[in-house]
Design a protein around this motif. Structure first.
Motif, PDB file in Angstrom:
ATOM      1  N   THR A 262       0.879  -1.297  -0.144  1.00  0.00           N
ATOM      2  CA  THR A 262      -0.042   0.091  -0.033  1.00  0.00           C
ATOM      3  C   THR A 262       0.688   1.173  -0.047  1.00  0.00           C
ATOM      4  O   THR A 262       0.248   2.151  -0.183  1.00  0.00           O
ATOM      5  N   GLY A 265       1.287   3.703  -3.024  1.00  0.00           N
ATOM      6  CA  GLY A 265       0.437   4.874  -3.007  1.00  0.00           C
ATOM      7  C   GLY A 265      -0.738   5.014  -4.115  1.00  0.00           C
ATOM      8  O   GLY A 265      -1.080   3.838  -4.696  1.00  0.00           O
ATOM      9  N   GLU A 266      -1.056   6.136  -4.589  1.00  0.00           N
ATOM     10  CA  GLU A 266      -2.138   6.298  -5.670  1.00  0.00           C
ATOM     11  C   GLU A 266      -1.911   5.601  -7.093  1.00  0.00           C
ATOM     12  O   GLU A 266      -2.736   5.202  -7.769  1.00  0.00           O
ATOM     13  N   GLY A 270      -5.199   3.828  -6.667  1.00  0.00           N
ATOM     14  CA  GLY A 270      -6.245   4.539  -7.594  1.00  0.00           C
ATOM     15  C   GLY A 270      -6.876   3.600  -8.552  1.00  0.00           C
ATOM     16  O   GLY A 270      -7.836   3.401  -8.605  1.00  0.00           O
ATOM     17  N   ARG A 273      -9.253   0.860  -6.593  1.00  0.00           N
ATOM     18  CA  ARG A 273     -10.450   1.414  -6.280  1.00  0.00           C
ATOM     19  C   ARG A 273     -11.216   1.382  -7.376  1.00  0.00           C
ATOM     20  O   ARG A 273     -12.395   0.970  -7.222  1.00  0.00           O
TER      21      ARG A 273
END
Length: 334
Positions: A262, A265-266, A270, A273
């Motif tokens: 994790t 990051g994005e 992203g 999700r």
């Protein structure tokens, strides 16, 4: 005085925490290198050595504390339940504990992330696995099949995919990519990359070390790296959705993502999700309540949690032996 010991034994690192439940103070934590997994060759011996190396210094530093209960969340335990029970029996003697429980590190990650409650937890680190537990007691484990047959979307998977792309660019078989320069910076001459990958005896861990480089290249706009990260997010999303489907039910299902990956990051989270947004069953994304060490502590102290059918628990029936002064060493021929 008695204490609870929690251990998170992964393929990259092994963390141990010693709780003195009489004081309620923050735990002492010690970390050492991990082990290839209980299902690997010499898996029990290597896991035993790693756990002892992590735990014994904590016990030595608090000589008046005796470990009443120890729980180890170990990579590979789900695929090797007999090895998990063997490890529990050995550690019962090594650590002079009243009770030792060994389970999958995915199970302790689930217990820690959701506080021992039901839902789906995606644990992503060097490996990857989704674990679901339903309100009716149903259980689903998706992936976690190791670096050669599964762990899709994991750190090892991302790192290996990035290195393959770098070698394709090096050969002229694939498009130019910043991953080639990143691989050279981390591992040296590309022609020696295969030997570099296996030099420490844990290729999955070595490959996973390249995952942050892939994420950085993706964030900088490298098309090849971006495709690798999107593929990882898709694979991880599929694991979560499969676990959600298998535990059944129609209510909103809590989902938590945990693990060292994790930290990318994005660039990874992203797309992940987005992959979960189309779920037929409503999912409620929640931040983790705790980490695998918290989950191991919970399972060390509570044998009534819904995770118990997946825990190998061994209890002492004889007098305590003295706690050994040095960790067990792995076999010389490994």
């Amino acid at each position: 005085m008695t204490a609870a010991v929690a251990v998170d034994l992964g393929k990259t690192g092994c963390r141990a925490a010693l709780w003195d439940d009489g004081t309620g103070s923050a735990p002492d934590v010690h970390e050492v290198p991990g082990a290839p997994g209980l299902a690997a060759d010499h898996g029990v011996e290597l896991a035993r050595a790693a756990v002892c190396a992590a735990v014994l210094p904590l016990l030595k530093g608090r000589p008046r504390l005796r470990p009443a209960s120890v729980c180890v969340g170990a990579a590979g335990a789900a695929a090797a339940p007999e090895a998990a029970r063997d490890l529990a029996g050995l550690l019962l003697e090594d650590l002079s504990a009243d009770e030792v429980a060994v389970t999958s590190d995915a199970v302790t990650a689930h217990a820690g992330a959701l506080g021992g409650r039901t839902g789906v937890v995606l644990a992503i680190g060097t490996g990857s696995v989704a674990v679901g537990i339903g309100v009716d007691g149903s259980y689903a484990r998706v992936d976690g099949w190791g670096p050669w047959l599964g762990d899709e979307g994991s750190g090892a998977w991302i790192g290996a995919a990035g290195l393959r792309a770098a070698l394709r660019a090096h050969d002229g078989r694939g498009p130019d990519t910043a991953l080639l320069a990143a691989a050279e910076a981390r591992f040296g001459d590309p022609d020696r990359l295969p030997s570099a990958l296996g030099r420490d005896g844990n290729p999955a861990r070595t490959a996973a070390a390249f995952a942050p480089d892939v994420a950085r290249a993706a964030a900088a706009g490298d098309a090849v790296a971006s495709a690798v990260i999107r593929g990882a997010a898709t694979a991880l999303g599929e694991a979560v959705l499969a676990a959600a489907h298998r535990v059944g039910g129609d209510d909103v299902l809590p989902v938590t993502i945990t693990g060292g990956l994790t930290g990318l990051g994005e660039p990874l989270l992203g797309p992940l999700r987005s992959a979960l947004a189309g779920s037929a069953r409503p999912l409620e994304m929640r931040p983790p309540l705790g980490d695998p060490l918290d989950g191991a502590r919970l399972l060390a102290l509570d044998a009534s949690a819904p995770h118990e059918p997946h825990v190998a628990r061994v209890r002492r029936t004889t007098t305590h032996p003295p706690v050994p002064s040095a960790p067990v060493t792995p076999p010389a021929d490994v």
